[in-house]
Design an enzyme around this catalytic site. Structure first.
Site, PDB file in Angstrom:
ATOM      1  N   ASP A 485       0.583  -1.195   0.038  1.00  0.00           N
ATOM      2  CA  ASP A 485       0.081   0.008  -0.097  1.00  0.00           C
ATOM      3  C   ASP A 485       0.901   1.297  -0.032  1.00  0.00           C
ATOM      4  O   ASP A 485       2.057   1.181   0.162  1.00  0.00           O
ATOM      5  CB  ASP A 485      -0.935  -0.022   1.064  1.00  0.00           C
ATOM      6  CG  ASP A 485      -2.178   0.567   0.813  1.00  0.00           C
ATOM      7  OD1 ASP A 485      -2.458   1.410   0.152  1.00  0.00           O
ATOM      8  OD2 ASP A 485      -3.135   0.319   1.747  1.00  0.00           O
ATOM      9  N   ASP A 555     -10.784   1.845  -3.353  1.00  0.00           N
ATOM     10  CA  ASP A 555     -11.378   1.602  -1.888  1.00  0.00           C
ATOM     11  C   ASP A 555     -12.767   1.793  -2.143  1.00  0.00           C
ATOM     12  O   ASP A 555     -13.497   1.250  -0.998  1.00  0.00           O
ATOM     13  CB  ASP A 555     -10.981   2.703  -1.216  1.00  0.00           C
ATOM     14  CG  ASP A 555      -9.595   2.299  -0.490  1.00  0.00           C
ATOM     15  OD1 ASP A 555      -9.002   1.256  -0.765  1.00  0.00           O
ATOM     16  OD2 ASP A 555      -8.810   3.269   0.316  1.00  0.00           O
TER      17      ASP A 555
HETATM   18  C1  GLA Z   1      -5.694   1.794   2.212  1.00  0.00           C
HETATM   19  C2  GLA Z   1      -6.198   0.653   1.319  1.00  0.00           C
HETATM   20  C3  GLA Z   1      -7.112  -0.137   1.994  1.00  0.00           C
HETATM   21  C4  GLA Z   1      -6.777  -0.946   3.300  1.00  0.00           C
HETATM   22  C5  GLA Z   1      -6.302   0.516   4.111  1.00  0.00           C
HETATM   23  C6  GLA Z   1      -5.624  -0.183   5.301  1.00  0.00           C
HETATM   24  O1  GLA Z   1      -6.777   2.812   2.248  1.00  0.00           O
HETATM   25  O2  GLA Z   1      -6.629   0.946  -0.103  1.00  0.00           O
HETATM   26  O3  GLA Z   1      -7.773  -1.437   1.108  1.00  0.00           O
HETATM   27  O4  GLA Z   1      -5.494  -1.513   2.972  1.00  0.00           O
HETATM   28  O5  GLA Z   1      -5.469   1.267   3.417  1.00  0.00           O
HETATM   29  O6  GLA Z   1      -4.971   1.173   6.234  1.00  0.00           O
END
Ligand code: GLA
Length: 744
Positions: A485, A555
């Site tokens: 990420d 997301d």
């Molecule tokens: C990001 C990712 C999510 C999740 C969060 C965790 O927003 O896109 O899918 O993994 O971080 O903090």
């Protein structure tokens, strides 16, 4: 003139390119001054004009071998205001000699001279499918090697440049493109992708007008706001006035994608003489690469292709190319395991017992991979602390990760883990120990986003730390998959450990080191698979995709929003890498309620994942998900590797949408259909399929839903494509899916 340049340097960036069928690509020096590349259904040609500049000659449908391309002749000046140098479409223009259009290369020399005029020196074929062209400034020792490599199957051309300084003193590179493309005057429209967090992948379409449309990221990474992809459609209606529209399945389309995960820019410019020129590469904003004597700088690769089957044909070529030449394990990257991810179920509240319980439930659905998301490390309770401290939290996992990983394996799944390696929370041991490791300007504020700062990966000690902890994590634990990420963009991008005039190299060195870490980890741990995530789809490009097996699309997991997000995504990227989770209803973002079948079918258009809180599921939910996951497994190769036809677009508030994917051997087709809301009793539009073999017989199997009236169980490809079928699909947020299997 003999070149002393190390031409091999040119190809460092795309060594993974392997060409399946070399014999179908031809590169020919038609005369010593005209060069031509043929591949797939396209031809690309350029030549040296009477002044010695490298000039674009042709890009379009494939010409016959016997067709001769006329030699390059510069375009005339337009009165006294637009010089011939500016009007002539160059393959790689230096800023100098009265260039008013976008340059490929802009340089300041040590003595203040800023005039750069590049002339052809020589051409060197590199195997059957690649060509290198050496250019040099008319008087100074600045050399540019242009690399061309054409894929024999898709005709997609990989272009890049290597700039070398053989002056005695350093030069400053202020603007460096990977490539320039040019199309002759006509009526064109531009398609490009923009978005924001939770709203990525919006397809924009507009006529190309005089002036420039700039799509870019100034954020240090690819970004949600725009994606480094474009498509230009020629208006085929023969109209000279009236609206210009891009067609999904018809007409000529030129497209390109830049393989770079840092700040980038693509400018699409209609010149005074109505040519369209596309220039793409490092974003010149805040750029300034000091190139010392003897050094060279390689640009990213800018891929370009041509289709005469509209935007649909263009995206099918790109999908095929990505699978065959870009992704890890190309030409045969395996379909993605169906995964379960705990994020939306538990957020940061992960622990051994809770994860084990979810793993048991996920296994009962038929999931292949269990992924634990954020919250497992350091003092991570929420997003205020812990990033940078990559040890297993002893309170949440008193015996380390092993008991959970063993349990996941015993349930027949492999194990994946979330990491965010490039970031640090100020509330972390790492930051307390190394406050100088973050991007910053000394004495200035350090702006936080999501309470975190960006580690300066351009520094070799930071690069070594990041690679070291990831290597240790993968060595000590049986981890099959990393969700990598990256949850913020850059601010205050200072790098004060190097001299002031070298600090802006950070835009290049950071990304180089990121790629090096990814490449090293994959080499040391050949079984590891990686997902590129950046708060959803903020880091998706053909650069990162050489190291990432898949991406987190957005997301936003609302299944209705996802139809548009996924539709936009597929213009540039293959559904194979498009991770799509089924989550809870009502959805957290829009409060929308949808059935589990609707959510499953929406996600089954890409690489399926489950991200719901399984602790709240009923027995009926498990049965539905299990049945549809089994159906998905059986059709997955077709869905993620087949030819995609976007039959009805969900864009522009369409009440309906539908996609169809046909396997490359034409033996299977999978169709998904969705309603937003039906009104005034209107039924679903007639579905006329595409891409089937008209003479073959196909048997219909329903995954969900049914047809209206008497639809045959078996009919010819011609029947399904011409007569078509009428779905019985009405109401709000309804979904249907079926497959056709070839009988003979
Ligand atoms: C990001 C990712 C999510 C999740 C969060 C965790 O927003 O896109 O899918 O993994 O971080 O903090």
């Amino acid at each position: 003139m003999k070149s002393h340049l190390d031409l091999r340097a040119c190809f460092v960036g795309f060594t993974t390119l392997v060409f399946a069928c070399l014999s179908a690509t031809t590169i020919a020096a038609q005369t010593s001054q005209v060069f031509r590349l043929d591949g797939g259904k396209s031809t690309y040609a350029f030549g040296v004009n009477e002044r010695g500049e490298l000039q674009t000659l042709y890009w379009g449908g494939r010409l016959l071998t016997q067709d001769k391309i006329p030699r390059a002749l510069s375009l005339k000046e337009w009165a006294s205001f637009d010089s011939s140098y500016s009007n002539t479409p160059q393959e790689y223009s230096g800023w100098g000699a009265g260039l008013f259009t976008e340059p490929a290369l802009k340089v300041t020399f040590a003595d203040g001279n800023r005039d750069l005029v590049l002339h052809f020196v020589n051409a060197t074929p590199n195997g059957a499918q690649s060509l290198e062209i050496l250019l040099k400034d008319i008087s100074r020792e600045v050399y540019v090697t242009l690399c061309y490599s054409m894929d024999s199957e898709t005709g997609i051309l990989a272009r890049s440049a290597s700039i070398e300084n053989r002056e005695k003193q350093a030069i400053l590179l202020e603007q460096v493109a990977a490539a320039q493309w040019a199309l002759p005057p006509s009526r064109y429209s531009l398609s490009y992708l923009t978005g924001r967090w939770a709203g990525e992948w919006t397809l924009n379409q507009e006529p190309i007008h005089p002036g420039a449309r700039v799509i870019e990221s100034r954020r240090g990474s690819t970004g949600h706001q725009a994606n480094p992809w474009f498509a230009i459609s020629r208006d085929s209606s023969q109209k000279v006035v009236g609206p210009i529209t891009a067609d999904e399945e018809h007409g000529e389309v030129w497209f390109g994608a830049l393989a770079w995960s840092g700040s980038w820019r693509i400018s699409v410019e209609q010149t005074q003489l109505d040519w369209v020129r596309v220039t793409g590469g490092f974003n010149p904003f805040d750029f300034g690469y000091k190139l010392n004597s003897g050094e060279h700088l390689e640009t990213p690769v800018f891929y370009g292709g041509y289709s005469n089957h509209g935007l649909g044909g263009a995206s099918r070529l790109l999908h095929r190319f990505e699978l065959a030449h870009v992704l890890p394990h190309a030409p045969d990257p395996k379909p993605r395991p169906v995964l379960y991810n705990s994020w939306e179920a538990t957020e940061f509240n992960v622990d051994e017992a809770g994860q084990m319980a979810l793993a048991e439930k996920a296994a009962s659905i038929g999931v292949d991979r269990f992924v634990m998301d954020d919250g497992w490390f350091g003092q991570r309770k929420n997003d205020h602390a812990g990033l940078g401290d990559w040890y297993v939290n002893p309170r949440k996992f008193p015996h380390g990760l092993k008991p959970l990983i063993d349990k996941v394996h015993a349930l027949g799944m492999d194990f994946g883990l979330w990491v965010e390696p490039e970031m640090v929370n100020p509330d972390s041991d790492l930051y307390r120990k190394h406050p100088d490791w973050v991007l910053n300007f000394p004495g200035r504020p350090r702006s936080e986003q999501r309470n975190q700062l960006v580690l300066n990966l351009a520094r070799s000690d930071v690069r070594d730390y990041v690679e070291g902890f990831l290597d240790k994590l993968l060595t000590e634990n049986d981890i099959a998959f990393l969700k990598w990420d990256y949850n913020r963009n850059w601010s205050e991008p200072g790098w004060d450990q190097v001299p002031p005039d070298e600090q802006r190299r950070v835009y290049v060195e950071y990304i180089r080191n990121l790629y090096t870490i990814l490449a090293d980890l994959r080499k040391k741990h050949p079984k590891i698979e990686i997902e590129s995530c950046s708060g959803g789809g903020g880091r998706v490009d053909l650069g990162i995709l050489r190291f990432a097996d898949e991406v987190w699309t957005s997301d936003n997991t609302d299944p209705f929003d996802r139809l548009t997000i996924q539709d936009g995504f597929t213009y540039a990227y293959t559904p194979q890498i498009m991770m799509a989770w089924v989550t809870d209803s009502p959805h957290w973002l829009n409060g929308r309620t949808t059935s589990l079948t609707y959510r499953m079918l929406s996600s089954m258009q890409g690489s399926l994942g489950i991200g719901a809180n399984l602790n709240h599921w009923t027995a009926e939910d498990f049965a539905t998900a299990k049945g549809l996951t089994a159906a998905y497994h059986a059709m997955q190769p077709t869905i993620v590797r087949g030819n995609l036809y976007r039959l009805i677009s969900p864009r522009n508030n369409s009440p309906f949408s539908s996609t169809e994917t046909v396997s490359r051997d034409e033996n299977q087709a999978v169709v998904f259909a969705f309603t937003h809301s039906t009104q005034e009793g209107r039924g679903f539009p007639l579905l006329q399929l595409q891409g089937l073999n008209p003479d073959a017989e196909y048997k219909l199997t329903w995954i969900a839903g049914k047809a209206e009236g008497e639809t045959p169980n078996t009919a010819s490809g011609a029947w399904w494509m011409n007569h078509g079928l009428q779905l019985d699909l009405r109401g709000d947020f309804q979904a249907a899916a079926f497959r056709l299997d070839r009988q003979r």
